[in-house]
Scaffold this motif. Structure first.
Motif, PDB file in Angstrom:
ATOM      1  N   ASP A  31       0.843  -1.196   0.000  1.00 25.13           N
ATOM      2  CA  ASP A  31       0.000   0.000   0.000  1.00 25.13           C
ATOM      3  C   ASP A  31       0.876   1.243   0.000  1.00 25.13           C
ATOM      4  O   ASP A  31       1.995   1.237   0.523  1.00 25.13           O
ATOM      5  N   ASP A  33       0.710   3.961   1.717  1.00 22.03           N
ATOM      6  CA  ASP A  33       1.117   4.428   3.044  1.00 22.03           C
ATOM      7  C   ASP A  33       2.275   3.599   3.592  1.00 22.03           C
ATOM      8  O   ASP A  33       3.182   4.125   4.239  1.00 22.03           O
ATOM      9  N   THR A  45      -3.016  11.521   2.879  1.00 20.96           N
ATOM     10  CA  THR A  45      -4.290  11.093   3.461  1.00 20.96           C
ATOM     11  C   THR A  45      -5.438  11.939   2.912  1.00 20.96           C
ATOM     12  O   THR A  45      -5.252  13.102   2.544  1.00 20.96           O
ATOM     13  N   HIS A  46      -6.612  11.331   2.877  1.00 20.52           N
ATOM     14  CA  HIS A  46      -7.841  12.033   2.507  1.00 20.52           C
ATOM     15  C   HIS A  46      -8.262  12.918   3.675  1.00 20.52           C
ATOM     16  O   HIS A  46      -7.722  12.831   4.775  1.00 20.52           O
ATOM     17  N   ASP A  48     -10.712  12.659   5.565  1.00 16.88           N
ATOM     18  CA  ASP A  48     -11.197  11.888   6.716  1.00 16.88           C
ATOM     19  C   ASP A  48     -10.090  11.111   7.426  1.00 16.88           C
ATOM     20  O   ASP A  48     -10.340  10.349   8.346  1.00 16.88           O
ATOM     21  N   THR A  50      -8.118   8.749   6.116  1.00 21.06           N
ATOM     22  CA  THR A  50      -7.764   7.462   5.507  1.00 21.06           C
ATOM     23  C   THR A  50      -6.646   7.678   4.495  1.00 21.06           C
ATOM     24  O   THR A  50      -6.570   8.736   3.850  1.00 21.06           O
ATOM     25  N   PRO A  51      -5.770   6.688   4.355  1.00 20.67           N
ATOM     26  CA  PRO A  51      -4.639   6.867   3.435  1.00 20.67           C
ATOM     27  C   PRO A  51      -5.080   6.874   1.967  1.00 20.67           C
ATOM     28  O   PRO A  51      -6.026   6.189   1.583  1.00 20.67           O
ATOM     29  N   THR A  53      -4.622   5.728  -1.710  1.00 18.43           N
ATOM     30  CA  THR A  53      -4.124   4.455  -2.243  1.00 18.43           C
ATOM     31  C   THR A  53      -3.842   4.574  -3.734  1.00 18.43           C
ATOM     32  O   THR A  53      -4.315   5.502  -4.401  1.00 18.43           O
ATOM     33  N   SER A  77      -6.297   7.261  -5.386  1.00 19.20           N
ATOM     34  CA  SER A  77      -7.678   7.310  -4.911  1.00 19.20           C
ATOM     35  C   SER A  77      -8.187   8.730  -4.686  1.00 19.20           C
ATOM     36  O   SER A  77      -9.384   8.947  -4.577  1.00 19.20           O
TER      37      SER A  77
END
Length: 101
Positions: A31, A33, A45-46, A48, A50-51, A53, A77
């Motif tokens: 991944d 991250d 990161t987004h 929120d 989350t990483p 991708t 992503s």
């Protein structure tokens, strides 16, 4: 010069095609991250938390500029797209043989 019958698979541009395959493999074996952690880099990161991708990594042959350069397109992503080009500025001077392990 390429030996051992691999000529059909890699052709006369073996260096570019092998480096292109290695970059694609490296960027898709873990991944994003985790790759950042391994390289001691900050993670993307987004909003929120989350990483981000790698959604896809695909190879391309001519960098869309009429060259023989190879490369890898990365679609992330977060909607961003990056093209990593494998540019060869000098070819080997002697004979090169390909060997599989």
């Amino acid at each position: 010069m390429i030996d051992d019958g691999s000529d059909d698979e890699f052709g006369q541009y073996a260096h570019e095609e092998i480096l292109q395959a290695v970059v694609r493999h490296l960027l898709t074996t873990a991944d994003l991250d985790q790759l950042c952690d391994d390289a001691d880099l900050p993670q993307l990161t987004h909003d929120d938390g989350t990483p981000v991708t790698i959604d896809s990594a695909r190879v391309y042959r001519d960098a869309q500029v009429m060259t023989l350069d190879r490369g890898v397109w990365l679609e992330l992503s977060d909607g961003s797209v990056f093209g990593l080009t494998v540019h060869i500025s000098r070819r080997p001077r002697g004979e090169v043989t390909l060997h599989r392990r």
